[in-house]
Design a protein around this motif. Structure first.
Motif, PDB file in Angstrom:
ATOM      1  N   GLU A  76       1.199  -1.745  14.600  1.00  0.00           N
ATOM      2  CA  GLU A  76       1.462  -2.284  13.266  1.00  0.00           C
ATOM      3  C   GLU A  76       0.784  -1.462  12.167  1.00  0.00           C
ATOM      4  O   GLU A  76       1.073  -1.635  10.982  1.00  0.00           O
ATOM      5  N   LYS A  77      -0.101  -0.553  12.550  1.00  0.00           N
ATOM      6  CA  LYS A  77      -0.846   0.250  11.579  1.00  0.00           C
ATOM      7  C   LYS A  77      -0.138   1.585  11.343  1.00  0.00           C
ATOM      8  O   LYS A  77       0.138   2.320  12.286  1.00  0.00           O
ATOM      9  N   VAL A  78       0.116   1.911  10.085  1.00  0.00           N
ATOM     10  CA  VAL A  78       0.760   3.184   9.773  1.00  0.00           C
ATOM     11  C   VAL A  78      -0.137   4.350  10.163  1.00  0.00           C
ATOM     12  O   VAL A  78       0.342   5.463  10.420  1.00  0.00           O
ATOM     13  N   SER A  79      -1.440   4.096  10.269  1.00  0.00           N
ATOM     14  CA  SER A  79      -2.388   5.141  10.658  1.00  0.00           C
ATOM     15  C   SER A  79      -2.245   5.543  12.122  1.00  0.00           C
ATOM     16  O   SER A  79      -2.883   6.498  12.568  1.00  0.00           O
ATOM     17  N   SER A  80      -1.400   4.848  12.869  1.00  0.00           N
ATOM     18  CA  SER A  80      -1.145   5.200  14.269  1.00  0.00           C
ATOM     19  C   SER A  80       0.005   6.188  14.407  1.00  0.00           C
ATOM     20  O   SER A  80       0.293   6.653  15.511  1.00  0.00           O
ATOM     21  N   TYR A  81       0.648   6.507  13.288  1.00  0.00           N
ATOM     22  CA  TYR A  81       1.851   7.326  13.310  1.00  0.00           C
ATOM     23  C   TYR A  81       1.596   8.701  12.680  1.00  0.00           C
ATOM     24  O   TYR A  81       0.623   8.906  11.950  1.00  0.00           O
ATOM     25  N   THR A  82       2.506   9.615  12.971  1.00  0.00           N
ATOM     26  CA  THR A  82       2.372  10.964  12.433  1.00  0.00           C
ATOM     27  C   THR A  82       2.422  11.003  10.906  1.00  0.00           C
ATOM     28  O   THR A  82       1.940  11.956  10.299  1.00  0.00           O
ATOM     29  N   ALA A  83       3.010   9.978  10.288  1.00  0.00           N
ATOM     30  CA  ALA A  83       3.072   9.920   8.825  1.00  0.00           C
ATOM     31  C   ALA A  83       1.685  10.077   8.205  1.00  0.00           C
ATOM     32  O   ALA A  83       1.537  10.666   7.131  1.00  0.00           O
ATOM     33  N   ILE A  84       0.662   9.567   8.887  1.00  0.00           N
ATOM     34  CA  ILE A  84      -0.716   9.684   8.419  1.00  0.00           C
ATOM     35  C   ILE A  84      -1.469  10.753   9.207  1.00  0.00           C
ATOM     36  O   ILE A  84      -2.130  11.625   8.639  1.00  0.00           O
ATOM     37  N   LEU A  85      -1.342  10.710  10.529  1.00  0.00           N
ATOM     38  CA  LEU A  85      -2.125  11.601  11.392  1.00  0.00           C
ATOM     39  C   LEU A  85      -1.760  13.066  11.219  1.00  0.00           C
ATOM     40  O   LEU A  85      -2.591  13.944  11.457  1.00  0.00           O
ATOM     41  N   CYS A  86      -0.523  13.354  10.812  1.00  0.00           N
ATOM     42  CA  CYS A  86      -0.080  14.739  10.609  1.00  0.00           C
ATOM     43  C   CYS A  86       0.253  15.012   9.146  1.00  0.00           C
ATOM     44  O   CYS A  86       0.994  15.953   8.835  1.00  0.00           O
ATOM     45  N   SER A  87      -0.298  14.208   8.249  1.00  0.00           N
ATOM     46  CA  SER A  87      -0.067  14.377   6.820  1.00  0.00           C
ATOM     47  C   SER A  87      -1.021  15.426   6.261  1.00  0.00           C
ATOM     48  O   SER A  87      -2.243  15.273   6.335  1.00  0.00           O
ATOM     49  N   ALA A  88      -0.455  16.487   5.687  1.00  0.00           N
ATOM     50  CA  ALA A  88      -1.285  17.519   5.064  1.00  0.00           C
ATOM     51  C   ALA A  88      -2.055  16.938   3.879  1.00  0.00           C
ATOM     52  O   ALA A  88      -3.213  17.295   3.646  1.00  0.00           O
ATOM     53  N   VAL A  89      -1.415  16.054   3.130  1.00  0.00           N
ATOM     54  CA  VAL A  89      -2.060  15.435   1.973  1.00  0.00           C
ATOM     55  C   VAL A  89      -3.285  14.641   2.401  1.00  0.00           C
ATOM     56  O   VAL A  89      -4.353  14.722   1.778  1.00  0.00           O
ATOM     57  N   GLN A  90      -3.146  13.864   3.476  1.00  0.00           N
ATOM     58  CA  GLN A  90      -4.271  13.059   3.962  1.00  0.00           C
ATOM     59  C   GLN A  90      -5.386  13.947   4.507  1.00  0.00           C
ATOM     60  O   GLN A  90      -6.568  13.659   4.310  1.00  0.00           O
ATOM     61  N   MET A  91      -5.028  15.022   5.195  1.00  0.00           N
ATOM     62  CA  MET A  91      -6.043  15.931   5.732  1.00  0.00           C
ATOM     63  C   MET A  91      -6.840  16.559   4.609  1.00  0.00           C
ATOM     64  O   MET A  91      -8.084  16.602   4.650  1.00  0.00           O
ATOM     65  N   ILE A  92      -6.156  17.061   3.589  1.00  0.00           N
ATOM     66  CA  ILE A  92      -6.845  17.690   2.458  1.00  0.00           C
ATOM     67  C   ILE A  92      -7.735  16.677   1.740  1.00  0.00           C
ATOM     68  O   ILE A  92      -8.865  16.993   1.332  1.00  0.00           O
ATOM     69  N   LYS A  93      -7.246  15.465   1.607  1.00  0.00           N
ATOM     70  CA  LYS A  93      -8.047  14.409   0.987  1.00  0.00           C
ATOM     71  C   LYS A  93      -9.339  14.165   1.774  1.00  0.00           C
ATOM     72  O   LYS A  93     -10.434  14.084   1.194  1.00  0.00           O
ATOM     73  N   ARG A  94      -9.225  14.078   3.095  1.00  0.00           N
ATOM     74  CA  ARG A  94     -10.402  13.832   3.939  1.00  0.00           C
ATOM     75  C   ARG A  94     -11.392  14.994   3.863  1.00  0.00           C
ATOM     76  O   ARG A  94     -12.618  14.783   3.830  1.00  0.00           O
ATOM     77  N   VAL A  95     -10.873  16.211   3.840  1.00  0.00           N
ATOM     78  CA  VAL A  95     -11.761  17.374   3.747  1.00  0.00           C
ATOM     79  C   VAL A  95     -12.530  17.360   2.434  1.00  0.00           C
ATOM     80  O   VAL A  95     -13.754  17.559   2.413  1.00  0.00           O
ATOM     81  N   ASN A  96     -11.844  17.092   1.342  1.00  0.00           N
ATOM     82  CA  ASN A  96     -12.525  17.066   0.045  1.00  0.00           C
ATOM     83  C   ASN A  96     -13.537  15.933  -0.049  1.00  0.00           C
ATOM     84  O   ASN A  96     -14.600  16.084  -0.675  1.00  0.00           O
TER      85      ASN A  96
END
Length: 302
Positions: free
Chosen positions: A166-186
């Motif tokens: 039920e969590k979107v964080s379990s899907y590639t939409a979040i786990l393979c998101s370049a935007v989310q990765m860059i956000k986490r790095v910053n």
């Protein structure tokens, strides 16, 4: 010279170009994507009216599920007002020309098939890393649409079922998101500009541990996504697109993580033949080329 008007509809910008049938861009531009349907239609008209009598057909790509046969956009991604938008009714009839429409992720795959890294490839895939994961599957030399034009929507590939479907964080939409990765790095760097890709990759390329660990995990997720696709299509080549694909370290790390994944299981490593994993040829104009190629294929088939 035959010319075509091509639109690339995005959540931020509406790009357009006048192109010939060899893929040469005669002129191009962009306007901010409107926030409502009437304004969107007017923007399309304003652009087309600039080129009266200069184009013989109109091509478009857009987010959402695209019925390429009926020329209708459904859902529309961030532009929800596009749900049900039909190109024949809104553009074809007005300008008395043939029209085509394709999903933006699939358009990127078509661009690579036509003039890029998927040219001559019988079976392969395009994965565009952005806010989510855009995609296109080439099977037996043709773009795969599926029964309901949903094939290749890689954002809904499940990678972490144990954490809750039920969590979107379990899907590639979040786990393979370049935007989310860059956000986490910053965030890890203490940088207030969370969308600063340059700062993120400066740290990654310097192998700063807090940045590289996040980046490495991101690439491992992409490797898992590639593995899942590869078990189905047994492709020759996987092309990685999106703005971050211009970073050589991305392709290097994805290949490393894919080899590591295969090496973790003797049976897996013995059965799965690694595809070539390469960066896309096209960047910002990929969707324009792909939308045009979809139109050219349609014209050829008719």
């Amino acid at each position: 010279m035959t010319q075509y008007l091509v639109y690339d509809v995005g959540g931020t910008n509406l790009k357009y170009a006048l192109m010939d049938n060899g893929g040469y861009i005669i002129t191009k531009g962009k306007v901010a994507s409107p926030d409502n349907l009437p304004a969107f239609k007017q923007a399309l008209f304003d652009i087309a009216d600039q080129f009266t009598d200069e184009f013989e057909a109109i091509a478009m790509c857009a987010p959402g599920k695209i019925d390429t046969k009926e020329k209708t956009i459904y859902y529309g991604g961030a532009l929800t007002y596009l749900d049900g938008f039909n190109l024949v009714e809104n553009l074809g009839d007005r300008y008395q020309v043939q029209v085509s429409v394709e999903n933006d992720g699939k358009a990127a795959a078509l661009a690579e098939q036509w003039l890029g890294k998927l040219k001559g490839v019988d079976t392969g895939a395009m994965m565009t890393l952005g806010t989510g994961v855009g995609g296109g599957i080439i099977a037996n030399g043709k773009l795969l649409h599926g029964r309901d034009f949903q094939a290749g929507e890689l954002s809904w590939m499940l990678l972490r079922a144990s954490e809750g479907v039920e969590k979107v964080s379990s899907y590639t939409a979040i786990l393979c998101s370049a935007v989310q990765m860059i956000k986490r790095v910053n965030e890890s760097l203490g940088n207030d500009q969370l969308d600063d890709g340059l700062a993120a990759f400066t740290a990654i390329n310097k192998w700063q541990p807090e940045a590289y660990d996040i980046f490495s995990e991101f690439c491992a997720n992409i490797a898992q996504m590639i593995l899942n696709v590869q078990t189905v299509i047994n492709g020759e080549k996987i092309v990685i697109g999106g703005g971050i694909s211009a970073q050589p370290i991305l392709i290097e790390e994805i290949n490393y993580q894919f080899e590591k994944l295969l090496g973790s299981n003797e049976m897996l490593g013995g059965q799965i033949i690694p595809p070539d994993i390469v960066a896309a040829r096209f960047q910002n104009d990929a969707n324009l080329y792909g939308a045009l190629y979809a139109l050219l294929l349609q014209i050829d088939s008719e």
